[in-house]
Design an enzyme around this catalytic site. Structure first.
Site, PDB file in Angstrom:
ATOM      1  N   HIS A  21       0.824  -1.214   0.000  1.00 37.42           N
ATOM      2  CA  HIS A  21       0.000   0.000   0.000  1.00 37.42           C
ATOM      3  C   HIS A  21       0.857   1.262   0.000  1.00 37.42           C
ATOM      4  CE1 HIS A  21       0.254   1.206   4.354  1.00 37.42           C
ATOM      5  NE2 HIS A  21       0.388  -0.084   4.578  1.00 37.42           N
ATOM      6  N   ASP A  34       5.981   2.626   6.379  1.00 39.32           N
ATOM      7  CA  ASP A  34       4.782   1.782   6.324  1.00 39.32           C
ATOM      8  C   ASP A  34       3.819   2.450   5.347  1.00 39.32           C
ATOM      9  OD1 ASP A  34       2.454   0.338   6.783  1.00 39.32           O
ATOM     10  OD2 ASP A  34       2.125   1.146   8.786  1.00 39.32           O
ATOM     11  N   GLU A  84      -5.260   1.404   2.404  1.00 40.67           N
ATOM     12  CA  GLU A  84      -5.070   0.250   3.291  1.00 40.67           C
ATOM     13  C   GLU A  84      -5.267   0.642   4.744  1.00 40.67           C
ATOM     14  OE1 GLU A  84      -2.662  -2.510   5.893  1.00 40.67           O
ATOM     15  OE2 GLU A  84      -2.552  -0.330   5.644  1.00 40.67           O
ATOM     16  N   GLU A  85      -4.818   1.847   5.097  1.00 44.49           N
ATOM     17  CA  GLU A  85      -4.857   2.282   6.488  1.00 44.49           C
ATOM     18  C   GLU A  85      -6.278   2.526   7.004  1.00 44.49           C
ATOM     19  OE1 GLU A  85      -2.468   2.123   8.389  1.00 44.49           O
ATOM     20  OE2 GLU A  85      -0.576   2.472   7.348  1.00 44.49           O
ATOM     21  N   ASP A 125       4.194  -5.927   3.414  1.00 46.05           N
ATOM     22  CA  ASP A 125       3.891  -4.879   4.382  1.00 46.05           C
ATOM     23  C   ASP A 125       5.010  -4.828   5.417  1.00 46.05           C
ATOM     24  OD1 ASP A 125       2.468  -2.913   5.941  1.00 46.05           O
ATOM     25  OD2 ASP A 125       0.597  -3.713   5.160  1.00 46.05           O
ATOM     26  N   HIS A 167       3.874   3.926  12.730  1.00 42.77           N
ATOM     27  CA  HIS A 167       2.898   5.019  12.749  1.00 42.77           C
ATOM     28  C   HIS A 167       3.422   6.235  13.519  1.00 42.77           C
ATOM     29  CE1 HIS A 167      -1.049   2.885  11.399  1.00 42.77           C
ATOM     30  NE2 HIS A 167      -0.013   2.589  10.626  1.00 42.77           N
TER      31      HIS A 167
END
Length: 348
Positions: A65, A175, A207-208, A230, A314
């Site tokens: 992603h 990410d 995706e998130e 990922d 994140h």
């Protein structure tokens, strides 16, 4: 351009969920170096096709992603301070003192602030500041802010990636921009070979916020095998060893009900054959990745998940070791080459 520099470019690019079009053209340019055709679907997924040399080939889908977590304008008060909400899994504890870009009619640099500890009550000092109590200050009067900024405008973190020692890199949105570089490394390796299988390189969107890009792209492509790339949690002193993996010691191969057991065994056998270091992740249910969406598309797609260990997920200082990216790309390329002929993915 080498792939380490390319990763810094992608990391520094902005593209929160729903706004990936801010930089998707860069990914199209990358895929065009290795694919015969590259296109974008209605959802915004970037899809590159590496054609096979024979008719009606098996189709292999590689998915990583491109979206990142971020913020969105929620309100503007009478003094010009901007209130915001999150897009994706944003931990409020990382927000104070962050530099951001508010993407209004113009891009506005801003900082996130809140009441300083000197002015807080004794009770407030002991509690984390809630997102709704933070504001973005762009340094403009209210009338100018309201002229340039609308409710719903996206907000991204203003952060530049950096190289650390021993092939480590840190920055925002590794990410899963790192996964896109894994796909690039794989395509680079495959460029030297003619293939009996057709490879679809997919940079997925959203995706998130719900694996949405993987849902529609896998439905459209309908591959014989889907492989999600990922990140997983890299080990840090404050995290459980059972839930984290060592950086620099190879990509992580997942096993569990989200993953086809024959495929996971095959890719581990290939890693051993080519002396590629790898680690194993046991996931008893939902992996929380594009692999979860791909597996149950249409009548079901045999699925793999390859992950890169990542520290501080994140945040704006996500950190990984580039050796894991290189090894993951090689492993996928060797796996795809070994698939020429017959796919043994039945459930018998």
């Amino acid at each position: 351009m080498n792939t380490r520099d390319l990763l810094t470019i992608l990391s520094n690019s902005t593209g929160i969920s729903g706004h990936e079009y801010f930089f998707s053209s860069k990914i199209k340019e990358v895929f065009e170096n290795y694919c015969q055709s590259v296109y974008q679907d209605a959802a915004g997924n970037v899809i590159g096709v590496r054609k096979a040399r024979k008719e009606n080939p098996y189709k292999i889908m590689l998915a990583a992603h491109m979206d990142e977590i971020g913020l969105m304008v929620k309100n503007i008060d009478e003094k010009g301070f901007i209130y915001f909400t999150n897009i994706g899994g944003v931990d409020p504890r990382i927000l104070l003192a962050q530099e951001v870009i508010v993407h209004g009619k113009e891009d506005l640099f801003g900082v996130i602030g809140a009441k300083p500890p000197h002015l807080q009550s004794a009770e407030e000092v002991t509690k984390a500041v809630k997102m709704e109590d933070m504001v973005i200050d762009v340094g403009l009067p209210a009338e100018k802010v309201k002229e340039l900024v609308n409710i719903g405008d996206p907000i991204t973190f203003h952060s530049s990636s950096s190289f650390l020692l021993n092939r480590y890199i840190c920055g925002k949105s590794l990410d899963d921009r790192a996964g896109i570089i894994v796909i690039t490394e794989c395509l680079k390796e495959l460029k030297r070979s003619e293939l009996d299988v057709e490879v679809y390189a997919v940079a997925t969107v959203q995706e998130e916020v719900g694996l949405r890009g993987a849902i529609v792209s896998s439905y459209h492509i309908n591959p014989d095998i889907g492989i999600a790339i990922d990140v997983c949690h890299g080990e840090t002193p404050d995290a459980s060893k059972e839930e984290t993996y060592s950086t620099g010691k190879g990509p992580v191969i997942t096993i569990g009900p989200n993953i086809h057991p024959k495929l996971s065994k095959k890719i581990m056998d290939i890693a051993k054959e080519y002396n590629i270091p790898f680690q194993m992740d046991v996931e008893p249910g939902n992996t929380g990745t594009d692999a979860w969406a791909i597996q149950v598309t249409r009548s079901g797609i045999p699925t793999l998940l390859i992950s890169i260990p990542l520290r501080y997920m994140h945040t704006t200082v996500e950190t990984l070791n580039f050796n894991d990216i290189t090894n993951a790309g090689k492993l996928l390329a060797f796996f795809i080459k070994k698939l020429e002929g017959e796919l043994e993915v039945d459930n018998s």
